[in-house]
Design a protein around this motif. Structure first.
Motif, mmCIF file in Angstrom:
data_model
loop_
_atom_site.group_PDB
_atom_site.id
_atom_site.type_symbol
_atom_site.label_atom_id
_atom_site.label_comp_id
_atom_site.label_asym_id
_atom_site.label_seq_id
_atom_site.Cartn_x
_atom_site.Cartn_y
_atom_site.Cartn_z
ATOM 1 N N VAL A 29 1.873 -9.150 -4.064
ATOM 2 C CA VAL A 29 3.049 -9.978 -3.783
ATOM 3 C C VAL A 29 4.247 -9.454 -4.592
ATOM 4 C CG1 VAL A 29 4.016 -12.280 -4.224
ATOM 5 C CG2 VAL A 29 1.828 -12.060 -3.055
ATOM 6 N N LEU A 30 4.018 -9.144 -5.860
ATOM 7 C CA LEU A 30 5.111 -8.631 -6.702
ATOM 8 C C LEU A 30 5.525 -7.224 -6.269
ATOM 9 C CD1 LEU A 30 4.131 -9.837 -10.285
ATOM 10 C CD2 LEU A 30 5.457 -10.999 -8.512
ATOM 11 N N GLN A 31 4.561 -6.442 -5.794
ATOM 12 C CA GLN A 31 4.899 -5.093 -5.340
ATOM 13 C C GLN A 31 5.795 -5.150 -4.104
ATOM 14 O OE1 GLN A 31 1.672 -2.297 -5.292
ATOM 15 N NE2 GLN A 31 2.758 -0.931 -3.890
ATOM 16 N N ALA A 32 5.505 -6.094 -3.204
ATOM 17 C CA ALA A 32 6.359 -6.260 -2.018
ATOM 18 C C ALA A 32 7.784 -6.617 -2.447
ATOM 19 C CB ALA A 32 5.783 -7.332 -1.099
ATOM 20 N N ALA A 33 7.892 -7.507 -3.446
ATOM 21 C CA ALA A 33 9.210 -7.883 -3.966
ATOM 22 C C ALA A 33 9.931 -6.638 -4.494
ATOM 23 C CB ALA A 33 9.063 -8.915 -5.079
ATOM 24 N N ASP A 38 13.959 -2.365 -3.991
ATOM 25 C CA ASP A 38 14.317 -0.943 -4.063
ATOM 26 C C ASP A 38 15.122 -0.537 -2.825
ATOM 27 O OD1 ASP A 38 13.168 -0.341 -6.504
ATOM 28 O OD2 ASP A 38 11.241 0.262 -5.640
ATOM 29 N N ILE A 39 14.634 -0.977 -1.659
ATOM 30 C CA ILE A 39 15.309 -0.623 -0.398
ATOM 31 C C ILE A 39 16.707 -1.225 -0.361
ATOM 32 C CG2 ILE A 39 15.248 -1.037 2.104
ATOM 33 C CD1 ILE A 39 12.143 -0.801 1.858
ATOM 34 N N LEU A 40 16.828 -2.445 -0.874
ATOM 35 C CA LEU A 40 18.126 -3.137 -0.842
ATOM 36 C C LEU A 40 19.087 -2.644 -1.926
ATOM 37 C CD1 LEU A 40 16.803 -6.761 -0.157
ATOM 38 C CD2 LEU A 40 17.958 -5.261 1.482
ATOM 39 N N ARG B 8 0.705 6.592 -4.607
ATOM 40 C CA ARG B 8 1.983 6.447 -5.289
ATOM 41 C C ARG B 8 1.769 5.698 -6.595
ATOM 42 N NH1 ARG B 8 7.736 3.694 -3.819
ATOM 43 N NH2 ARG B 8 6.653 1.785 -4.340
ATOM 44 N N ILE B 9 2.430 6.130 -7.638
ATOM 45 C CA ILE B 9 2.344 5.437 -8.925
ATOM 46 C C ILE B 9 3.217 4.187 -8.831
ATOM 47 C CG2 ILE B 9 2.603 5.656 -11.428
ATOM 48 C CD1 ILE B 9 0.687 7.761 -10.113
ATOM 49 N N GLU B 10 2.569 3.027 -8.853
ATOM 50 C CA GLU B 10 3.278 1.767 -8.683
ATOM 51 C C GLU B 10 3.618 1.158 -10.039
ATOM 52 O OE1 GLU B 10 4.320 1.084 -5.843
ATOM 53 O OE2 GLU B 10 2.938 2.028 -4.432
ATOM 54 N N GLN B 11 4.491 0.170 -9.965
ATOM 55 C CA GLN B 11 4.893 -0.549 -11.177
ATOM 56 C C GLN B 11 3.682 -1.032 -11.992
ATOM 57 O OE1 GLN B 11 8.697 -0.706 -11.191
ATOM 58 N NE2 GLN B 11 8.722 -2.728 -10.273
ATOM 59 N N ARG B 12 2.683 -1.532 -11.289
ATOM 60 C CA ARG B 12 1.543 -2.115 -12.005
ATOM 61 C C ARG B 12 0.661 -1.052 -12.674
ATOM 62 N NH1 ARG B 12 -3.542 -3.742 -8.150
ATOM 63 N NH2 ARG B 12 -3.031 -2.594 -6.284
ATOM 64 N N ASP B 13 0.903 0.221 -12.371
ATOM 65 C CA ASP B 13 0.084 1.303 -12.926
ATOM 66 C C ASP B 13 0.655 1.906 -14.198
ATOM 67 O OD1 ASP B 13 -1.629 1.219 -10.667
ATOM 68 O OD2 ASP B 13 -0.199 2.436 -9.528
ATOM 69 N N ILE B 14 1.882 1.554 -14.558
ATOM 70 C CA ILE B 14 2.566 2.275 -15.638
ATOM 71 C C ILE B 14 2.642 1.471 -16.928
ATOM 72 C CG2 ILE B 14 3.895 3.663 -14.010
ATOM 73 C CD1 ILE B 14 6.331 1.902 -14.630
ATOM 74 N N ASP B 15 2.920 2.180 -18.025
ATOM 75 C CA ASP B 15 3.148 1.510 -19.304
ATOM 76 C C ASP B 15 4.637 1.577 -19.655
ATOM 77 O OD1 ASP B 15 3.708 4.027 -20.385
ATOM 78 O OD2 ASP B 15 1.766 4.217 -21.384
ATOM 79 N N ALA B 16 4.973 1.195 -20.867
ATOM 80 C CA ALA B 16 6.383 1.110 -21.248
ATOM 81 C C ALA B 16 7.058 2.490 -21.290
ATOM 82 C CB ALA B 16 6.524 0.404 -22.592
#
Lengths: 246, 246
Positions: A29-33, A38-40, B8-16
């Motif tokens: 859900v957060l990834q979709a957000a 990003d697109i916007l 794809r490396i997503e937000q949930r996959d990364i650290d600071a």
């Protein structure tokens, strides 16, 4: 403008019941957000360039069922409104047969990464084009009250893997700790339910927290669990409620 | 036959540091293995139908760099050999410019889900078509010895979110606990390194484990950390070594 994003439930997202874990569902859900922002043109990468970032303030998710391993889901998302401090983003979750299996409403604040203080959203230039005047698909996130008594108290120290790109605890980690406090077997049996979660303060690496939880009975027709995560000085960090649909 | 898979490396996959966490990188390596096995007809879903499953026995990963948020990586994978009890699967990891940034060698056993005992791989009917006679891209996973002395000992109790589709602890979770035991800042600075991990016994929900770790110096030109996860009765569960490339 609204966006639709397809995700697949992977092996790493599921539990022993072969269904997606609640936190992995929340991650999507957060990834979709994030993908839509990003697109916007106001995604986290855009904002970080200006030393700002989005933070999740409140979220409500209602699921009729949790999808299983290798199912594909479509998350349809739109921004429904902007206040001065918060913006609301709605989501619906559909399965491969286009059946709506869930929906979410999320409320976001923008913070200055240097001061960690909220920014005024009127400064956001390209928000106008993104708005879709639409009622939320489920009731907006409720305010969850303080937990007077804990039936379970679990200590937890924040570690490296809990920290996200913003340098504070990943929003879904709080939920993970709550779910992990449930009595054995409850999480893997979650069927139709509603989750409300409120983010009150940020936790950071090394913080020693307490995860309190308590079940509530079905006297008023509602049944579920309430949670409160507290800092070492008892400051509330995050509160949530999971209500089981009757 | 060999397969190539893009992630794809997503937000949930990364650290600071905005780079992928080691465990999320490992998850993608395992996902490529699973996706390829599904195509070849001996994926976990196929095996589960016969009440069997794959379990990871050993893994080596060498990375030259860890990819960043929103980078796309291609994982190319093939099965290089079958023994009676173990099969070897190789992977290379390339970035968006087709530069090889890492490689892995994984060794798998097949278990009977009822008895949790290994099965004879000669019983696997369609393995012949899948083999590619190719040298591993990096040295095969080394046997990691017992850890004589711990410089850090961290207790950990296995919770719901640690359990995977097989009903035991997710292979990457052991690695996550190890990485979380490193001194502050070390994980986020990992650049070029090699990881060897050996899975010895399965841990289960509620198990009380100890994560031991110790750094080793650069006397012999090698520098890094060794880890051993022990059960409550001191049985070794998992051992690993991370060696920093000089």
């Amino acid at each position: 403008m609204a966006g639709s994003f397809r995700y697949r439930i992977e092996q790493r997202d599921i539990d022993a019941s072969q269904r997606v874990r609640l936190c992995a569902m929340g991650d999507m859900v957060l990834q979709a957000a994030g993908d839509d922002a990003d697109i916007l043109g106001f995604g986290v990468s855009d904002l970080n360039a200006g030393n700002a970032s989005w933070v999740l303030s409140r979220m409500a998710i209602e699921m009729r069922r949790l999808p299983q391993r290798h199912e594909e889901i479509d998350i349809y998302t739109l921004v429904s409104d902007y206040g001065r401090l918060f913006t609301t983003r709605n989501m619906t979750v559909s399965d491969g047969k286009s059946v709506e299996i869930g929906a979410a409403v999320t409320q976001w604040a923008m913070i200055d990464l240097a001061t960690r203080r909220p920014l005024d959203l009127s400064a956001l230039s390209n928000k106008g084009t993104s708005l879709v005047d639409r009622e939320p698909p489920v009731e907006r996130p409720r305010k969850v009250g303080a937990l007077a008594e804990c039936s379970s108290e679990r200590p937890y120290e924040v570690v490296y893997s809990d920290i996200d790109f913003n340098g504070h605890v990943n929003s879904m980690k709080y939920l993970e700790w709550m779910v992990d406090s449930l009595p054995t077997g409850v999480a893997a049996r979650l069927g139709s339910f509603r989750l409300d979660i409120n983010y009150i303060h940020e936790a950071r690496l090394g913080d020693r927290l307490t995860i309190c939880s308590a079940g509530f009975g079905s006297g008023d027709g509602k049944e579920g669990w309430r949670f409160e995560i507290r800092a070492a000085d008892s400051t509330p960090i995050c509160r949530a409620e999971i209500t089981i649909a009757p």
